[in-house]
Design a protein around this motif. Structure first.
Motif, PDB file in Angstrom:
ATOM      1  N   VAL A 183       5.096  10.214  -0.944  1.00 15.28           N
ATOM      2  CA  VAL A 183       4.590   8.841  -0.877  1.00 15.28           C
ATOM      3  C   VAL A 183       5.530   8.008  -0.014  1.00 15.28           C
ATOM      4  O   VAL A 183       6.750   8.046  -0.186  1.00 15.28           O
ATOM      5  CB  VAL A 183       4.493   8.211  -2.281  1.00 15.28           C
ATOM      6  N   ARG A 184       4.925   7.260   0.921  1.00 18.45           N
ATOM      7  CA  ARG A 184       5.667   6.253   1.666  1.00 18.45           C
ATOM      8  C   ARG A 184       5.031   4.913   1.359  1.00 18.45           C
ATOM      9  O   ARG A 184       3.806   4.756   1.486  1.00 18.45           O
ATOM     10  CB  ARG A 184       5.632   6.539   3.163  1.00 18.45           C
ATOM     11  N   ASP A 185       5.829   3.939   0.891  1.00 23.97           N
ATOM     12  CA  ASP A 185       5.255   2.664   0.491  1.00 23.97           C
ATOM     13  C   ASP A 185       5.493   1.599   1.548  1.00 23.97           C
ATOM     14  O   ASP A 185       6.331   1.746   2.438  1.00 23.97           O
ATOM     15  CB  ASP A 185       5.795   2.216  -0.868  1.00 23.97           C
ATOM     16  N   VAL A 242      -4.410   3.074  -1.558  1.00 20.53           N
ATOM     17  CA  VAL A 242      -3.924   4.388  -1.147  1.00 20.53           C
ATOM     18  C   VAL A 242      -4.555   4.777   0.183  1.00 20.53           C
ATOM     19  O   VAL A 242      -5.775   4.703   0.356  1.00 20.53           O
ATOM     20  CB  VAL A 242      -4.261   5.453  -2.218  1.00 20.53           C
ATOM     21  N   VAL A 244      -0.101   8.580   1.062  1.00 21.77           N
ATOM     22  CA  VAL A 244       0.180   9.744   0.223  1.00 21.77           C
ATOM     23  C   VAL A 244      -0.179  11.012   0.989  1.00 21.77           C
ATOM     24  O   VAL A 244      -1.283  11.126   1.541  1.00 21.77           O
ATOM     25  CB  VAL A 244      -0.612   9.689  -1.096  1.00 21.77           C
ATOM     26  N   TRP A 292       1.160   6.248 -10.044  1.00 16.34           N
ATOM     27  CA  TRP A 292       0.332   5.278  -9.314  1.00 16.34           C
ATOM     28  C   TRP A 292      -0.128   4.166 -10.249  1.00 16.34           C
ATOM     29  O   TRP A 292      -0.076   2.982  -9.907  1.00 16.34           O
ATOM     30  CB  TRP A 292      -0.858   6.013  -8.704  1.00 16.34           C
ATOM     31  N   GLN A 302       0.839  -1.192   0.000  1.00 13.81           N
ATOM     32  CA  GLN A 302       0.000   0.000   0.000  1.00 13.81           C
ATOM     33  C   GLN A 302       0.882   1.253   0.000  1.00 13.81           C
ATOM     34  O   GLN A 302       2.068   1.197   0.294  1.00 13.81           O
ATOM     35  CB  GLN A 302      -0.931   0.006   1.216  1.00 13.81           C
ATOM     36  N   TRP A 303       0.242   2.381  -0.329  1.00 11.22           N
ATOM     37  CA  TRP A 303       0.902   3.684  -0.286  1.00 11.22           C
ATOM     38  C   TRP A 303       0.191   4.582   0.720  1.00 11.22           C
ATOM     39  O   TRP A 303      -1.041   4.577   0.798  1.00 11.22           O
ATOM     40  CB  TRP A 303       0.824   4.381  -1.641  1.00 11.22           C
TER      41      TRP A 303
END
Length: 368
Positions: free
Chosen positions: A148-150, A175, A139, A167, A136-137
């Motif tokens: 963005v942190r994934d 998200v 945002v 994306w 997941q991201w």
């Protein structure tokens, strides 16, 4: 919930001590306060490559030694032009790593120390977002920027206009939105992030760039000084282990070099093996294809998008794809837009072309 360092308005007046709180290095180079919390300086993630690296080594010293070899094929800059910061573990034998050009961090450190923040951890601002589940991201929107942190341990930033295409190229991950302002395409599928204590999360930085030659200053706390003595004694006790690790790393490198020479002689008999082995083998390799496209995609997209973002209206980026060693963007536009983009690429030293067609589509092709 504590104030969000990505969305809080700057703090002014005498209420904030320079040595404490969360601060941000703004685009114009100014350092501004954003919220209360542990002394932290957030820096623009656009200038930091944040990735995860496999380092199956038990010794911390050996991981630091092996880090350059683990990332050298994933970055475009030569190793002597970048600073590597090793972060915490994000999985079995996986570690978060930050890569920033030496000239950039030198400027950041000088600004931090001039502002009385020489003791503060230096954290890419995308990593001030909460960490999402794998796949997941999270945002966050900061004006015209998207952070963005994934869930894989990485993080990146780019112009907001390029976010929908990135994306889609990443496979449309789930998200989690930290605040408002998402483009409609993502807003339609996003869910709000769970409340989190930003100050508590920054108390243990996800990645501190102040390492090695850019080590943080002491804050002057006697307890920290005693801790430094303890750490120093521990380092001295492990010098023997580190030395042994260094010897073993050299042995492994020699073995790999011998194996490589054997393979070259097997598949290309008569090839001279004098001089630099890496240069010899590299010269024999075919032209770059799709291999490693994922590792090159985000940094190249960030670089190109940073050049064209002021010229491209939000929502006009149709697609982004990688073909061989080229990245191709299609944008709604005309010949005049193509000419402006071409000029911007040339002025920024980014190799690439921009062409428009009769259907009102501009194609931007960026090379290596």
């Amino acid at each position: 919930m504590a104030a969000d360092p990505l969305t809080s308005a700057p703090i002014s007046g005498p209420t904030q001590k320079r040595a404490d709180g969360v601060w941000r290095l703004a685009a114009d180079g100014a350092i501004i306060a954003v919220c209360d919390g542990p002394a932290t300086l957030l820096v623009p993630t656009e200038s930091v490559r944040v990735l995860t690296v496999e380092l199956p080594l038990k010794s911390a010293a050996r991981r630091v030694e092996a880090l350059p070899y683990a990332v050298e094929d994933r970055i475009a800059d030569p190793l002597d032009a970048v600073h590597l910061a090793l972060g915490p573990s994000v999985g079995p034998d996986l570690y978060r790593v930050g890569i920033v050009r030496t000239a950039v961090i030198a400027d950041w450190v000088a600004r931090a120390e001039a502002a009385g923040l020489g003791h503060a951890p230096m954290v890419p601002d995308a990593l001030a977002l909460p960490e999402p589940p794998d796949g997941q991201w999270v945002v966050g929107i900061d004006g015209a920027r998207a952070l963005v942190r994934d869930g894989a341990g990485g993080g990146f930033a780019m112009p907001l206009a390029a976010l929908p295409a990135a994306w889609r190229a990443a496979g449309r991950p789930a998200v989690l939105a930290d605040g408002d302002g998402l483009p409609p395409e993502l807003a339609a599928v996003a869910t709000p992030v769970q409340p989190f204590d930003a100050a508590a999360s920054l108390a243990v930085p996800a990645l501190d760039l102040r390492q090695g030659a850019w080590q943080r200053q002491s804050s002057g706390d006697p307890l920290l000084r005693r801790l430094a003595w303890i750490v120093g004694l521990g380092i001295a006790a492990h010098v023997g282990i580190a030395a042994a690790d260094t010897v073993m790393t050299g042995v492994i490198a020699d073995r790999r070099a011998n194996d490589t020479r054997a393979l070259v002689q097997q598949f290309a008999p008569g090839t001279p093996m004098d001089g630099d082995l890496a240069d010899r083998v590299t010269a024999m390799l075919p032209a770059a294809g799709m291999g490693g496209a994922t590792d090159r995609f985000l940094p190249r997209l960030t670089r190109v998008a940073g050049v064209i973002q002021p010229l491209v209206p939000a929502g006009t980026v149709q697609s982004v794809r990688f073909e061989g060693d080229r990245m191709i963007l299609t944008i709604d536009g005309d010949a005049a837009l193509a000419a402006r983009i071409q000029s911007a690429l040339a002025a920024s030293g980014v190799p690439g072309t921009a062409t428009g067609d009769a259907s009102g589509v501009v194609t931007v092709t960026a090379g290596a």
